[in-house]
Scaffold this active site. Sequence first.
Site, PDB file in Angstrom:
ATOM      1  N   GLU A 170       0.805  -1.236   0.000  1.00 14.91           N
ATOM      2  CA  GLU A 170       0.000   0.000   0.000  1.00 14.91           C
ATOM      3  C   GLU A 170       0.837   1.285   0.000  1.00 14.91           C
ATOM      4  O   GLU A 170       0.321   2.360   0.273  1.00 14.91           O
ATOM      5  CB  GLU A 170      -1.000   0.066   1.168  1.00 14.91           C
ATOM      6  CG  GLU A 170      -1.703  -1.198   1.594  1.00 14.91           C
ATOM      7  CD  GLU A 170      -2.454  -1.934   0.510  1.00 14.91           C
ATOM      8  OE1 GLU A 170      -1.908  -2.984   0.078  1.00 14.91           O
ATOM      9  OE2 GLU A 170      -3.544  -1.509   0.097  1.00 14.91           O
ATOM     10  N   TYR A 172       3.416   2.100   2.017  1.00 10.85           N
ATOM     11  CA  TYR A 172       4.020   2.519   3.285  1.00 10.85           C
ATOM     12  C   TYR A 172       5.537   2.284   3.244  1.00 10.85           C
ATOM     13  O   TYR A 172       6.073   1.830   2.228  1.00 10.85           O
ATOM     14  CB  TYR A 172       3.358   1.767   4.447  1.00 10.85           C
ATOM     15  CG  TYR A 172       1.922   2.204   4.684  1.00 10.85           C
ATOM     16  CD1 TYR A 172       1.636   3.498   5.129  1.00 10.85           C
ATOM     17  CD2 TYR A 172       0.857   1.343   4.444  1.00 10.85           C
ATOM     18  CE1 TYR A 172       0.318   3.909   5.340  1.00 10.85           C
ATOM     19  CE2 TYR A 172      -0.462   1.748   4.659  1.00 10.85           C
ATOM     20  CZ  TYR A 172      -0.724   3.027   5.105  1.00 10.85           C
ATOM     21  OH  TYR A 172      -2.024   3.431   5.299  1.00 10.85           O
ATOM     22  N   ARG A 220       2.708  -8.714   4.348  1.00 11.40           N
ATOM     23  CA  ARG A 220       1.787  -8.259   3.288  1.00 11.40           C
ATOM     24  C   ARG A 220       2.622  -7.709   2.139  1.00 11.40           C
ATOM     25  O   ARG A 220       3.284  -6.673   2.262  1.00 11.40           O
ATOM     26  CB  ARG A 220       0.819  -7.207   3.827  1.00 11.40           C
ATOM     27  CG  ARG A 220      -0.256  -6.890   2.814  1.00 11.40           C
ATOM     28  CD  ARG A 220      -1.574  -6.526   3.443  1.00 11.40           C
ATOM     29  NE  ARG A 220      -2.597  -6.455   2.414  1.00 11.40           N
ATOM     30  CZ  ARG A 220      -3.602  -5.612   2.429  1.00 11.40           C
ATOM     31  NH1 ARG A 220      -3.751  -4.780   3.430  1.00 11.40           N
ATOM     32  NH2 ARG A 220      -4.490  -5.602   1.467  1.00 11.40           N
ATOM     33  N   HIS A 258      -1.443   3.896  -1.771  1.00 12.59           N
ATOM     34  CA  HIS A 258      -2.518   4.860  -1.498  1.00 12.59           C
ATOM     35  C   HIS A 258      -2.517   6.015  -2.498  1.00 12.59           C
ATOM     36  O   HIS A 258      -3.544   6.613  -2.758  1.00 12.59           O
ATOM     37  CB  HIS A 258      -2.409   5.408  -0.076  1.00 12.59           C
ATOM     38  CG  HIS A 258      -2.861   4.412   0.959  1.00 12.59           C
ATOM     39  ND1 HIS A 258      -4.037   3.699   0.848  1.00 12.59           N
ATOM     40  CD2 HIS A 258      -2.292   4.002   2.120  1.00 12.59           C
ATOM     41  CE1 HIS A 258      -4.163   2.895   1.895  1.00 12.59           C
ATOM     42  NE2 HIS A 258      -3.117   3.057   2.663  1.00 12.59           N
ATOM     43  N   GLN A 345     -17.835   4.882   2.945  1.00 14.30           N
ATOM     44  CA  GLN A 345     -18.364   6.115   3.507  1.00 14.30           C
ATOM     45  C   GLN A 345     -18.223   6.244   5.021  1.00 14.30           C
ATOM     46  O   GLN A 345     -18.018   7.341   5.513  1.00 14.30           O
ATOM     47  CB  GLN A 345     -19.838   6.279   3.118  1.00 14.30           C
ATOM     48  CG  GLN A 345     -19.992   6.863   1.731  1.00 14.30           C
ATOM     49  CD  GLN A 345     -21.439   6.959   1.306  1.00 14.30           C
ATOM     50  OE1 GLN A 345     -21.898   6.230   0.452  1.00 14.30           O
ATOM     51  NE2 GLN A 345     -22.169   7.852   1.912  1.00 14.30           N
TER      52      GLN A 345
HETATM   53  P1  NAP Z   1     -27.318  16.658  -2.920  1.00 12.82           P
HETATM   54  O1  NAP Z   1     -26.032  16.017  -2.684  1.00 12.82           O
HETATM   55  O2  NAP Z   1     -27.878  17.557  -1.887  1.00 12.82           O
HETATM   56  O3  NAP Z   1     -27.192  17.437  -4.300  1.00 12.82           O
HETATM   57  C1  NAP Z   1     -28.232  18.092  -4.940  1.00 12.82           C
HETATM   58  C2  NAP Z   1     -27.620  19.191  -5.772  1.00 12.82           C
HETATM   59  O4  NAP Z   1     -28.671  19.849  -6.427  1.00 12.82           O
HETATM   60  C3  NAP Z   1     -26.932  20.182  -4.876  1.00 12.82           C
HETATM   61  O5  NAP Z   1     -25.539  19.921  -4.910  1.00 12.82           O
HETATM   62  C4  NAP Z   1     -27.333  21.524  -5.456  1.00 12.82           C
HETATM   63  O6  NAP Z   1     -26.190  22.042  -6.149  1.00 12.82           O
HETATM   64  C5  NAP Z   1     -28.427  21.229  -6.455  1.00 12.82           C
HETATM   65  N1  NAP Z   1     -29.654  21.918  -6.063  1.00 12.82           N
HETATM   66  C6  NAP Z   1     -30.237  21.965  -4.852  1.00 12.82           C
HETATM   67  N2  NAP Z   1     -31.366  22.693  -4.894  1.00 12.82           N
HETATM   68  C7  NAP Z   1     -31.496  23.098  -6.169  1.00 12.82           C
HETATM   69  C8  NAP Z   1     -32.460  23.907  -6.833  1.00 12.82           C
HETATM   70  N3  NAP Z   1     -33.501  24.408  -6.198  1.00 12.82           N
HETATM   71  N4  NAP Z   1     -32.273  24.145  -8.133  1.00 12.82           N
HETATM   72  C9  NAP Z   1     -31.222  23.634  -8.797  1.00 12.82           C
HETATM   73  N5  NAP Z   1     -30.277  22.878  -8.217  1.00 12.82           N
HETATM   74  C10 NAP Z   1     -30.417  22.620  -6.907  1.00 12.82           C
HETATM   75  O7  NAP Z   1     -28.447  15.606  -3.198  1.00 12.82           O
HETATM   76  P2  NAP Z   1     -28.410  14.344  -4.127  1.00 12.82           P
HETATM   77  O8  NAP Z   1     -27.424  14.437  -5.210  1.00 12.82           O
HETATM   78  O9  NAP Z   1     -29.828  14.166  -4.485  1.00 12.82           O
HETATM   79  O10 NAP Z   1     -27.971  13.192  -3.172  1.00 12.82           O
HETATM   80  C11 NAP Z   1     -28.760  12.822  -2.058  1.00 12.82           C
HETATM   81  C12 NAP Z   1     -27.894  12.195  -0.984  1.00 12.82           C
HETATM   82  O11 NAP Z   1     -27.386  10.965  -1.383  1.00 12.82           O
HETATM   83  C13 NAP Z   1     -26.711  13.068  -0.630  1.00 12.82           C
HETATM   84  O12 NAP Z   1     -26.520  13.074   0.752  1.00 12.82           O
HETATM   85  C14 NAP Z   1     -25.581  12.398  -1.268  1.00 12.82           C
HETATM   86  O13 NAP Z   1     -24.378  12.602  -0.543  1.00 12.82           O
HETATM   87  C15 NAP Z   1     -25.993  10.950  -1.214  1.00 12.82           C
HETATM   88  N6  NAP Z   1     -25.339  10.271  -2.314  1.00 12.82           N
HETATM   89  C16 NAP Z   1     -24.028  10.036  -2.166  1.00 12.82           C
HETATM   90  C17 NAP Z   1     -23.347   9.450  -3.187  1.00 12.82           C
HETATM   91  C18 NAP Z   1     -21.877   9.143  -3.038  1.00 12.82           C
HETATM   92  O14 NAP Z   1     -21.225   8.896  -3.969  1.00 12.82           O
HETATM   93  N7  NAP Z   1     -21.315   9.115  -1.883  1.00 12.82           N
HETATM   94  C19 NAP Z   1     -23.979   9.136  -4.352  1.00 12.82           C
HETATM   95  C20 NAP Z   1     -25.335   9.415  -4.484  1.00 12.82           C
HETATM   96  C21 NAP Z   1     -25.995  10.011  -3.454  1.00 12.82           C
HETATM   97  P3  NAP Z   1     -26.081  23.564  -6.562  1.00 12.82           P
HETATM   98  O15 NAP Z   1     -26.815  24.335  -5.519  1.00 12.82           O
HETATM   99  O16 NAP Z   1     -24.638  23.870  -6.619  1.00 12.82           O
HETATM  100  O17 NAP Z   1     -26.693  23.624  -7.892  1.00 12.82           O
HETATM  101 FE1  SF4 Z   2     -17.058   0.481   4.820  1.00 10.84          FE
HETATM  102 FE2  SF4 Z   2     -19.382  -0.466   5.675  1.00 10.84          FE
HETATM  103 FE3  SF4 Z   2     -19.257   0.823   3.333  1.00 10.84          FE
HETATM  104 FE4  SF4 Z   2     -18.223  -1.634   3.650  1.00 10.84          FE
HETATM  105  S1  SF4 Z   2     -20.387  -1.047   3.761  1.00 10.84           S
HETATM  106  S2  SF4 Z   2     -17.230   0.073   2.654  1.00 10.84           S
HETATM  107  S3  SF4 Z   2     -17.414  -1.511   5.720  1.00 10.84           S
HETATM  108  S4  SF4 Z   2     -18.845   1.701   5.346  1.00 10.84           S
END
Ligand code: NAP
Ligand code: SF4
Length: 672
Positions: A170, A172, A220, A258, A345
């Site tokens: 990794e 290290y 490892r 990493h 996450q």
């Molecule tokens: P989000 O992360 O809150 O993004 C929605 C986006 O829409 C905002 O970034 C905003 O960007 C835009 N927005 C908000 N209100 C708006 C409006 N009135 N008009 C136009 N644009 C607007 O929500 P999401 O994408 O629906 O995701 C939902 C949740 O799922 C989030 O917590 C996200 O972290 C999670 N999720 C995570 C992943 C991941 O890869 N970890 C993947 C999918 C979902 P601007 O204001 O800049 O335009």
């Molecule tokens: Fe990490 Fe849990 Fe997501 Fe697996 S499911 S990658 S252990 S947070």
Amino acid sequence: MSTPTAPYPHLLEPLSLGRLTLRNRVVMGSMHTGLEDSALNLPKLGAYFAERARGGVGLIITGGYSPNKRGWLKPLASDMTSRLQAMRHREVTGAVHAEGGAIAMQVLHAGRYGYHPFSVSASSKKSPITPFRPSALSTKGVDQTVSDFARAVALAEKAGYDAVEIMGSEGYLVNQFLAARTNDRTDAWGGTAEKRMRFPVEIVRRTRELVGGDFPIVYRISLLDLVEDGQTWEEVVELAHLLEDAGVTVLNTGIGWHEARVPTIITQVPRNAWVDHTARLKAEVSVPVCASNRINTPEAAEEILASGKADLVSMARPLLADAHFVNKAAEGRADEINTCIACNQACLDHVFKNRSASCLVNPRACHETTLVLRPTRVKKSVAVVGAGPAGLAAAVSAAERGLAVTLFEKSDDIGGQFKLAMQVPGKEDFRDTLRYYRRRLEVLGVDVRLGTEATEALLSSYDDVVVATGVTPRIPSIPGVDHPRVLRYDEVLSGAVVPGRQVAVIGAGGIGVDMSVWLTHDPGETPDEWMAHWGVGDPSLHRGGLTEPKPRAPQREVTLVQRKATPIGIGLGKTSGWAHRAVLKQSEVRQIRGASYDLIEPTASGDRVRLHLTVDGVPEVVEVDHVVLCAGQESVRDLVAPGRTVIGGADVAAELDAKRAIKQGTEVAAAL
Ligand code: NAP
Ligand code: SF4
């Protein structure tokens, strides 16, 4: 030997390693949780590992402990440098032994990955992922570091550990000595491949001298460095032979430094992607070899062992996700395993942000002593409304406590937003989370009422009501947003509507990025093509296994728009966001930030639409077949009332994510 009728006979077969006999072939791979960094957390660490030992795992490997202060991962991070520390660790080793388990301590020197100004490495070359330039170890310093490794192992033995793992992969310190990329020394520890190998070989040799012949030493080894000027395959094999001669007991395997810009463990990496490299090493050596990375089901692990590709299988995150993975597999209850979805996450993303690790699908991980699902004393009736991640977690956790749970879901299936997420390329593993909940609801006898809208009349007879009614996609107030060529993300991901060749995506949060990946991806991509896109090649032909990436052929032309001026995708997970951003680039997704939305209007022919924007004060028009709205969500709160508990998206839609939803659902159930 297992009986021939036992499920997973290869996985459950014992293995002798020197003085230690493992009860099966499952290794819980090393993962730093943050609990290692303070002696005050040793009881929590003990409880965390004891739960996994109770769950049947063959060998647990701790997170990394540095052999000296210069090797810390961050200031005051974990180390094993004194007898006092060793004695304190008896709390951890004792807890594991009390459950019939075995535990190894990992010795890890961070080298130039140390997040502090006192870091050292083979040479004074800064890594691209830390702000500190390391000092090059003096020749004497190298010799002292080797002795420190051996002493840390001897202390681990005194602490009651059953084995140790020397972290050689990794990227290290040990890996930094092995690669010309980070080792330009001209003394006895660098200059040629043979001299670069001296550091790990001396560590193992001196360790073996100190601990005696039958104490298991796992090393490892980095199979693919996945960085420029990494090791060749021939060097890896040569090192493996030298390590065998020096006295290693097991070769565990690692993939990628990493700082590598190839994802190695996140969801989009094909399952079992790296196992063929393990098999290739196994053919070269006589000690047992352990496979690792992106293995998350007992079926996959069994297949690896049955086909002779490895002797052991290491899973770290899958054991966070379900402490009882092994026992469930052994008892023929594999369908009850809470599968790790490789999202990072709550585990690695937390650790890299200096928070203690947990798990998105199992918020009890690393919180075994604080988030406890105690059997209930009063058999109350509980109605949970909504079968998305929050409602599912609440219903299953409450039922595990013995409460009488009814789960209402107005659609005809469980899953909520998860059903959409699992359509995203690389998020297919989310299906397993729903399989887990479906099965647990059944086993626990939860009264699941699908296709049933919970009404006040229906809810009136329950002692407790948990509202988990989730979210509805936000429709931004843009003139023309009601045109039929403007689609919501749920319509697209559910397959209800198939967008045309050119698409504009409004909103670049997690779902906007996922949508862009979905729109551009090739559904027929094979694992070999995935490797080619990321530039992974044969390490015999290409140093470090890195070759020229072959561009993807995006299936659609996508323009991704957001109002914020910040870089798109900057808020995504620390350890996975970079890979999502790289896929957007590979897929030629056009990114517009700092935009305001003025109008959506049909073209003259009516079969396309024009999205009118203003970007930095300049008007811009994007003409497309469809616009897809990914502008976040609004809470659905119709059933919110005094005395009811509200969780998940119904509670707060902003920044809603499954991690918060499942954690909240579990915590609420624990408190009912
Ligand atoms: P989000 O992360 O809150 O993004 C929605 C986006 O829409 C905002 O970034 C905003 O960007 C835009 N927005 C908000 N209100 C708006 C409006 N009135 N008009 C136009 N644009 C607007 O929500 P999401 O994408 O629906 O995701 C939902 C949740 O799922 C989030 O917590 C996200 O972290 C999670 N999720 C995570 C992943 C991941 O890869 N970890 C993947 C999918 C979902 P601007 O204001 O800049 O335009
Ligand atoms: Fe990490 Fe849990 Fe997501 Fe697996 S499911 S990658 S252990 S947070």
